[in-house]
Design a protein around this motif. Structure first.
Motif, PDB file in Angstrom:
ATOM      1  N   CYS A   1       0.865  -1.185   0.000  1.00 23.47           N
ATOM      2  CA  CYS A   1       0.000   0.000   0.000  1.00 23.47           C
ATOM      3  C   CYS A   1       0.903   1.238   0.000  1.00 23.47           C
ATOM      4  O   CYS A   1       1.843   1.322   0.790  1.00 23.47           O
ATOM      5  CB  CYS A   1      -0.875  -0.021   1.254  1.00 23.47           C
TER       6      CYS A   1
ATOM      7  N   TYR B   1       0.205   4.151   0.932  1.00 25.47           N
ATOM      8  CA  TYR B   1      -0.077   5.075   2.035  1.00 25.47           C
ATOM      9  C   TYR B   1       0.539   4.584   3.349  1.00 25.47           C
ATOM     10  O   TYR B   1       1.237   5.320   4.022  1.00 25.47           O
ATOM     11  CB  TYR B   1      -1.590   5.246   2.206  1.00 25.47           C
ATOM     12  N   CYS B   2       0.288   3.295   3.692  1.00 22.47           N
ATOM     13  CA  CYS B   2       0.757   2.806   4.994  1.00 22.47           C
ATOM     14  C   CYS B   2       1.864   1.765   4.843  1.00 22.47           C
ATOM     15  O   CYS B   2       2.358   1.245   5.836  1.00 22.47           O
ATOM     16  CB  CYS B   2      -0.401   2.226   5.791  1.00 22.47           C
TER      17      CYS B   2
ATOM     18  N   HIS C   1      -7.948  -3.737   1.183  1.00 26.75           N
ATOM     19  CA  HIS C   1      -7.229  -2.945   2.179  1.00 26.75           C
ATOM     20  C   HIS C   1      -7.351  -1.448   1.873  1.00 26.75           C
ATOM     21  O   HIS C   1      -7.604  -0.642   2.775  1.00 26.75           O
ATOM     22  CB  HIS C   1      -5.750  -3.336   2.228  1.00 26.75           C
TER      23      HIS C   1
ATOM     24  N   CYS D   1      -7.969   1.481   4.428  1.00 31.85           N
ATOM     25  CA  CYS D   1      -6.723   2.095   4.920  1.00 31.85           C
ATOM     26  C   CYS D   1      -6.968   3.498   5.497  1.00 31.85           C
ATOM     27  O   CYS D   1      -7.422   4.404   4.800  1.00 31.85           O
ATOM     28  CB  CYS D   1      -5.702   2.171   3.784  1.00 31.85           C
TER      29      CYS D   1
HETATM   30 ZN   LIG Z   1      -2.680   1.226   3.623  1.00 29.35          ZN
END
Ligand SMILES: [Zn+2]
Length: 280
Positions: free
Chosen positions: A58, A60-61, A88, A92
């Motif tokens: 991902c 972002y995370c 996810h 998220c």
């Molecule tokens: Zn994420």
């Protein structure tokens, strides 16, 4: 070297957290609608252009997912697709936060407000802004507020330095880093004065060793000669002494190279002072 097949999700996540692994953009699939705009490939930091086979993360995370199973005995992999990654993304929390910031920024741009600086400096998740990649082709497509931010940053330098090839090359390298790894904080990638000074000294010593090995045969053949030169820095009134070697190569071309340049602090520029300065 790290191999994607030997690891589970926890192990990959640890490697990303320890910055042993980095996230890279999947440049093979970057059409505007693809899910890869929000996912990244994973690579070991020592080979940042070679992705681990079978893994995605991902953007972002940084949570890792298997996109393909480990290879079976015949070397075949099962394509797990990006279904779990899509599920996810829907949940998220960092993505939700990022989307909210993006929406606010778009509204600010449309209203002609200044972008909120603190949102940028505190944002730690790397993302690639679509507007930023457009800038690689044409800065006139940037929103007015961003055009002004760039102009203001350039105004902080001397007028000539913003057209300096070295500075432009540095800017291009930073853009390439952003385009490959997503958004990064300049403070995290900038090395600073001390590191660059050490790097220059290291390069100088390596270069001098190279030159020494090139000129050694000419010294043995007695076809090399040397001279010294005194330079003065007119601003701070300091003298520097350089030691240059000249030699003829096998094609009778005259070559030269500076082997040393040192600060010369003697008041008197007599031959004996210069001689001691060379041999010390
Ligand atoms: Zn994420």
């Amino acid at each position: 070297m790290t191999h994607g097949d030997d690891m589970n999700e926890t192990k990959v996540r640890q490697l990303i957290e320890k910055k042993e692994c980095v996230l890279i953009i999947n440049t093979k699939d970057l059409s505007s609608s693809t899910v890869w705009n929000e996912l990244r490939l994973i690579a070991h930091k020592s080979t940042p252009t070679i992705p681990l086979i079978g893994w995605a993360a991902c953007s972002y995370c940084s949570r890792p997912f298997r996109s393909h199973s480990a290879a079976d005995v015949n070397g075949k992999r099962k394509n797990d697709g990006v279904t779990s990654a899509l599920k996810h993304l829907d949940q998220c929390s960092l993505r939700k936060k990022e989307m909210a910031v993006k929406r606010k920024r778009q509204l600010d741009d449309e209203n002609g407000d200044n972008p909120d600086q603190s949102q940028w400096s505190s944002s730690s998740s790397p993302t690639v802004n679509k507007t930023l990649s457009k800038f690689l082709y044409n800065k006139s497509t940037l929103p007015k507020t961003w055009q002004n931010r760039i102009k203001e940053s350039e105004c902080m330098n001397s007028f000539r330095s913003v057209e300096n090839d070295g500075l432009l090359e540095l800017a291009q390298t930073c853009i390439d880093v952003g385009a490959t790894f997503g958004r990064v904080n300049a403070h995290d990638i900038w090395y600073g004065r001390r590191s660059i000074q050490n790097e220059c000294e290291l390069k100088f010593h390596q270069h001098r060793e190279d030159i020494k090995s090139i000129i050694q045969p000419y010294i043995n053949d007695r076809t090399a000669s040397s001279t010294i030169d005194l330079w003065r820095d007119d601003i701070i009134q300091r003298y520097y002494l350089d030691f240059t070697i000249f030699y003829l190569n096998e094609h009778w071309h005259l070559k030269h190279s500076i082997l040393r340049c040192k600060y010369f602090d003697e008041q008197s520029k007599t031959a004996i002072n210069i001689w001691f300065s060379i041999i010390l």
